[in-house]
Design a protein around this motif. Structure first.
Motif, PDB file in Angstrom:
ATOM      1  N   TYR A 153       0.855  -1.181   0.000  1.00 23.40           N
ATOM      2  CA  TYR A 153       0.000   0.000   0.000  1.00 23.40           C
ATOM      3  C   TYR A 153       0.899   1.242   0.000  1.00 23.40           C
ATOM      4  CZ  TYR A 153      -4.217  -2.671   1.103  1.00 23.40           C
ATOM      5  OH  TYR A 153      -5.271  -3.530   1.049  1.00 23.40           O
ATOM      6  N   GLN A 200      -1.335  10.100  -9.406  1.00 24.50           N
ATOM      7  CA  GLN A 200      -1.492   8.963 -10.303  1.00 24.50           C
ATOM      8  C   GLN A 200      -0.332   7.998 -10.122  1.00 24.50           C
ATOM      9  OE1 GLN A 200      -2.033  10.002 -14.406  1.00 24.50           O
ATOM     10  NE2 GLN A 200      -2.065   7.889 -15.125  1.00 24.50           N
ATOM     11  N   ASN A 230      -2.323   3.119 -13.569  1.00 28.30           N
ATOM     12  CA  ASN A 230      -3.689   3.425 -13.992  1.00 28.30           C
ATOM     13  C   ASN A 230      -4.550   3.932 -12.846  1.00 28.30           C
ATOM     14  OD1 ASN A 230      -3.170   2.562 -16.640  1.00 28.30           O
ATOM     15  ND2 ASN A 230      -3.574   0.425 -16.104  1.00 28.30           N
ATOM     16  N   GLN A 231      -3.985   4.062 -11.669  1.00 26.15           N
ATOM     17  CA  GLN A 231      -4.739   4.509 -10.499  1.00 26.15           C
ATOM     18  C   GLN A 231      -4.644   6.032 -10.377  1.00 26.15           C
ATOM     19  OE1 GLN A 231      -3.824   1.842  -6.984  1.00 26.15           O
ATOM     20  NE2 GLN A 231      -2.220   1.147  -8.385  1.00 26.15           N
ATOM     21  N   PHE A 278      -2.792   3.965  -2.580  1.00 29.45           N
ATOM     22  CA  PHE A 278      -2.637   3.249  -3.846  1.00 29.45           C
ATOM     23  C   PHE A 278      -2.089   1.841  -3.564  1.00 29.45           C
ATOM     24  CE2 PHE A 278      -2.075   7.742  -4.680  1.00 29.45           C
ATOM     25  CZ  PHE A 278      -2.855   7.968  -5.797  1.00 29.45           C
ATOM     26  N   GLU A 288       6.062   1.663 -11.929  1.00 23.23           N
ATOM     27  CA  GLU A 288       5.365   2.927 -12.097  1.00 23.23           C
ATOM     28  C   GLU A 288       5.973   3.990 -11.194  1.00 23.23           C
ATOM     29  OE1 GLU A 288       3.814   0.144 -11.208  1.00 23.23           O
ATOM     30  OE2 GLU A 288       2.775  -0.496 -13.029  1.00 23.23           O
ATOM     31  N   ASP A 309      -6.036  -8.883  -2.268  1.00 20.11           N
ATOM     32  CA  ASP A 309      -6.080  -9.063  -3.714  1.00 20.11           C
ATOM     33  C   ASP A 309      -7.236  -9.957  -4.117  1.00 20.11           C
ATOM     34  OD1 ASP A 309      -3.724 -11.800  -4.262  1.00 20.11           O
ATOM     35  OD2 ASP A 309      -5.044 -11.375  -2.588  1.00 20.11           O
ATOM     36  N   PHE A 344     -11.890  -0.007  -3.773  1.00 17.50           N
ATOM     37  CA  PHE A 344     -10.989   0.520  -4.802  1.00 17.50           C
ATOM     38  C   PHE A 344      -9.660  -0.220  -4.786  1.00 17.50           C
ATOM     39  CE2 PHE A 344      -7.433   3.410  -5.719  1.00 17.50           C
ATOM     40  CZ  PHE A 344      -7.717   3.747  -7.033  1.00 17.50           C
ATOM     41  N   LEU A 345      -9.085  -0.444  -3.608  1.00 18.06           N
ATOM     42  CA  LEU A 345      -7.780  -1.098  -3.502  1.00 18.06           C
ATOM     43  C   LEU A 345      -7.859  -2.556  -3.939  1.00 18.06           C
ATOM     44  CD1 LEU A 345      -6.605   0.387  -0.093  1.00 18.06           C
ATOM     45  CD2 LEU A 345      -5.827   1.039  -2.374  1.00 18.06           C
ATOM     46  N   GLN A 347      -7.968  -2.604  -7.761  1.00 16.16           N
ATOM     47  CA  GLN A 347      -6.672  -2.262  -8.352  1.00 16.16           C
ATOM     48  C   GLN A 347      -5.656  -3.385  -8.133  1.00 16.16           C
ATOM     49  OE1 GLN A 347      -6.298   0.187 -10.332  1.00 16.16           O
ATOM     50  NE2 GLN A 347      -8.275   1.157  -9.914  1.00 16.16           N
ATOM     51  N   ASN A 351      -6.211  -6.088 -10.674  1.00 18.89           N
ATOM     52  CA  ASN A 351      -5.697  -5.715 -11.990  1.00 18.89           C
ATOM     53  C   ASN A 351      -4.182  -5.848 -12.050  1.00 18.89           C
ATOM     54  OD1 ASN A 351      -8.191  -5.112 -13.147  1.00 18.89           O
ATOM     55  ND2 ASN A 351      -8.159  -3.004 -12.433  1.00 18.89           N
ATOM     56  N   ILE A 352      -3.500  -5.485 -10.973  1.00 18.86           N
ATOM     57  CA  ILE A 352      -2.042  -5.588 -10.960  1.00 18.86           C
ATOM     58  C   ILE A 352      -1.610  -7.048 -10.998  1.00 18.86           C
ATOM     59  CG2 ILE A 352       0.010  -5.172  -9.560  1.00 18.86           C
ATOM     60  CD1 ILE A 352      -1.276  -2.592  -8.602  1.00 18.86           C
TER      61      ILE A 352
END
Length: 789
Positions: free
Chosen positions: A217, A244, A247-248, A270, A278, A357, A542-543, A546, A549-550
């Motif tokens: 995190y 950012q 993509n977050q 994030f 990133e 996750d 949201f986390l 994301q 997706n990761i």
């Protein structure tokens, strides 16, 4: 109704199987035509799968190959033939001494030949490939190798012509032996079970082990900024910060006042994965009536930030912003450092949290991110993926239905993928995998898929199709016991629930320390940072999205890739979406919880009406005893629960729980409800007003559905106290009931009430921020959510 009602409900139940597991294998290394070299016997480490024998051919290299008479060079490749199966190496251009280092594996059950032929050919672009020579092995003379013996050493063999004479120039180095799936060469070998795979599809058919990326995190505390200027010098800026990472994208609130020194003090969270590819991009933007103008911008690499392993404070830092300006000529854009504009940040990578996750209902890992905070494992989980039966055709190949099935298992950070068995409705994998267990209150997920990337001439979809899924909660398993069952593979489709086949598994949960396992039941489910500094519900949603997706992106970059559709299905990415079917299922879960109270009220009514005079007399006697001796009330209640727990021990479940179509409300679902469940989100309806109202309803109803499910989960955990679904938890609870009954019997009732009251009214300084022991124990109890589709 939309679902396919099956009159035989046993097809949807878990069935016992009796596979031949743990057979002993002869030891001694190799066997010739005269029998086994040694009579000593050992037990295979693959004791949860059935033995499968393979003929292995290791093609290492060749030397002194004759050149082509026309081109003066050779482009050699090797073809290994055993019966109707042929395997080929890659052809190497202009090599007289090529090296391939490739292994071929042929299943012994499908062999209908007595010789193994190894051909060396010269690749021709137009004409037929030239024959350079061959080596032939008699199957009866092939030695047998049993691990842990060392690999069989390859040897040089002279190439023979078609008549079997060694007159041809050239030699090839080979090793041929008989082995099992425990052989080290098994995972990377070319398999006859996937002989039709072409190109990159050969790699996609192999069994592999994947590891999820290490997720952190990233906490960005945006404090303030100084000397912010807008393009219009006459107006004070009213700015916000946009952050950012990949993509977050997250934004702070608008500064309520127009000022050159705005203040926010907001946290933006994030998800980041190691290695950190990133960057954190921060942009300060000014809100104007016409547009949003960029005031300053900065890029920061994530590896420069401090990693926090506890709740200690992180020092803040000031960073200079880069500002964009325009030159004299139109379109000439330049970047200049404006040192007077600065932003105040407090940024750290959180390693004391567990990065969610997956859905919290089916969590398979509860450890914090940083390894320094991990404890010793308390057990070992071994899973044997045996076979599947009765798989339905998933695609059409050459005008016929076909299924190219493989299995994926996920527990903790480790993903495993079996090899693909081509064109078989009853594939046999017999592959065994092992995981370390750090907490028994976790779930392993296994899914079956149809491989649509084998490079053949299939007309199937571009994505791997889902065949079905199995979830098993480890706390419902007895330790050191082998479970061998056949699980139905159920998939919900727009036409209703459908059985796609059966998956046969064998698994065992071995406890390394029973004391440590029992000790875990009194501790919080998640790392303590989740309770000291918790996230909001919206942040967690949201986390989680994301993080999924990761994980999907990183696993999709492996070779062969574990594709996004597979990861999403295994992680239940759509479990929080609105569904009328799930809402009904959760509602009836709650209704079933009150069935016990309703039955109790009926029993009291029957006692009052003297339906059974003997029972009514006994109740009256017990009532008078408790009135005369009120100190016996609590001991009697705990003793009664203890006796119920002992009685329910004989009624405990014999099989691990699985998908229940009745519990999931999947067998009587209305077609319109299924159409709504499989509708896209946002909806694909044409009317704008209907779309807005429909999406709003689904969003709100999805949250209500989750709340109802959580309420049902809490009630089912109460039921699990005495139902022996979790044998260790029930054992601990009934022992507590027995001890409580004895203690309350010998302790005056007034003392008990006084102690309980003082404990509830204790000073806040005597309280801990972490959950209490009863709360930790209760949260670890299993619920029926594991059995829902």
């Amino acid at each position: 109704m939309g679902s396919q009602a099956n009159p035989n409900q046993d097809d949807y139940k878990v069935k016992d199987t009796k596979p031949k597991l743990g057979e002993q294998w002869p030891h001694g290394g190799v066997r010739g035509g005269g029998g086994w070299i040694s009579s000593e016997r050992i037990t295979s480490t693959y004791d949860l799968v059935e033995q499968m024998y393979y003929v292995y051919v290791r093609v290492v290299k060749a030397r002194d190959l004759p050149p082509n008479q026309v081109t003066g060079s050779s482009d050699p490749y090797v073809e290994v033939k055993l019966g109707n199966y042929k395997g080929k190496t890659q052809h190497l251009e202009k090599r007289a001494n090529p090296e391939w280092k490739q292994v071929f594996a042929f299943s012994r059950d499908k062999i209908q030949a007595s010789v193994v032929e190894v051909f060396v050919r010269d690749k021709e672009m137009v004409a037929r490939d030239d024959y350079l020579g061959r080596v032939v092995f008699n199957m009866h003379e092939v030695p047998t190798r049993v691990p842990p013996d060392s690999p069989l050493a390859p040897q040089w063999y002279r190439l023979e012509d078609r008549r079997g004479e060694s007159k041809i120039r050239g030699e090839i180095m080979l090793a041929v032996w008989m082995g099992t799936q425990a052989d080290e060469a098994f995972p990377d070998a070319w398999h006859s079970d996937a002989a039709t795979a072409r190109g990159d599809g050969v790699f996609s058919a192999r069994s592999k082990v994947y590891v999820s990326p290490k997720l952190w995190y990233l906490r960005v505390n945006v404090i303030e900024a100084h000397d912010v200027e807008s393009a219009d010098k006459s107006q004070l800026p009213q700015v916000f910060v946009k952050a950012q990472v990949g993509n977050q994208i997250l934004k702070t609130s608008m500064c309520p006042t127009k000022t050159t020194n705005p203040f926010w003090n907001e946290d933006l969270i994030f998800v980041a994965a190691e290695p950190f590819e990133e960057k954190l991009v921060l942009t300060v933007e000014n809100k104007t009536p016409s547009r949003e103008e960029t005031v300053g911008r900065i890029q920061l690499a994530l590896n420069v930030f401090e990693k926090r392993l506890d709740h200690r404070p992180i020092h803040s830092r000031w960073f200079n912003l880069e500002k964009f300006g325009f030159g004299a000529l139109e379109g000439d854009r330049r970047m200049e450092l404006k040192f007077s504009t600065r932003i105040h940040l407090r940024v750290c990578l959180e390693g004391a949290y567990h990065v969610l996750d997956e859905s919290s209902m089916y969590i398979s890992d509860q450890r914090p991110t940083d390894r320094q905070l991990w404890k010793q494992p308390i057990g070992i989980l071994e899973v044997g993926i045996l076979s599947a039966q009765g798989l339905l055709p998933m695609k059409t190949v050459d005008g016929r239905g076909a299924t190219d099935a493989y299995c994926v298992a996920k527990y903790g950070q480790k993903w495993v993928r079996t090899r693909t068995i081509v064109n078989s409705s009853a594939p046999k994998w017999n592959e065994q995998y092992t995981w370390e267990v750090y907490d028994p209150c976790t779930v392993i997920t296994l899914g079956a898929f149809d491989n649509c990337h084998l490079g053949g001439n299939d007309s199937g979809p571009g994505k791997d199709s889902r065949i079905g899924k199995v979830r098993i909660r480890l706390s419902t398993l007895d330790t050191d016991r082998i479970y061998a069952h056949s699980y139905p593979l159920l998939v919900l489709q727009p036409s209703g629930v459908k059985k796609m086949g059966e998956l046969q598994l064998a698994f065992r949960f071995t406890c390394l320390s029973m004391a440590n396992m029992m000790y875990l039941y009194w501790h919080p489910l998640l790392p303590k940072m989740h309770y000291l500094h918790p996230f909001t519900v919206s942040q967690l949603d949201f986390l989680r999205f994301q993080a999924m997706n990761i994980v999907a992106a990183r696993l999709g970059r492996s070779e062969p890739p574990l594709r996004k559709e597979v990861v999403e299905y295994m992680l239940d990415i759509d479990s929080h979406m609105w569904s009328m079917r799930r809402s009904k299922a959760n509602f009836f879960r709650i209704v079933s919880l009150f069935s016990g109270a309703i039955s109790m009220s009926k029993w009291v009514r029957e006692v009052c009406h003297w339906k059974n005079p003997i029972t009514s007399i006994l109740v009256h006697v017990l009532f008078f005893i408790l009135i005369c001796f009120p100190e016996l009330i609590l001991p009697t209640i705990f003793l009664y629960m203890f006796l119920i727990g002992i009685w329910n021990f004989w009624l405990r479940p014999r099989h691990p729980p699985h998908m229940d179509i009745k519990l999931s409300w999947a067998e009587a679902v209305h077609p319109d409800e299924l159409d709504e469940e499989f509708d896209t989100f946002p909806t694909s309806k044409a009317q704008d007003v209907t779309r807005m109202r429909y999406d709003r309803l689904r969003s709100v109803a999805g949250r209500i559905q989750t709340v109802i499910g959580d309420m049902a989960t809490q009630g089912e955990r109460f039921q699990a106290l005495l139902s022996w679904r979790d044998p260790r938890a029930t054992c601990l609870f009934i022992l507590f009931c027995l001890i409580a009954a004895v203690v309350l019997y010998v302790t005056p009732f007034r003392i008990v009430i006084l102690g309980a009251g003082l404990f509830l009214l204790r000073h806040p300084r005597l309280r801990s921020k972490q959950p209490s022991i009863p709360s930790n124990f209760f949260r670890r109890l299993p619920a029926r959510a594991d059995s829902m589709l």
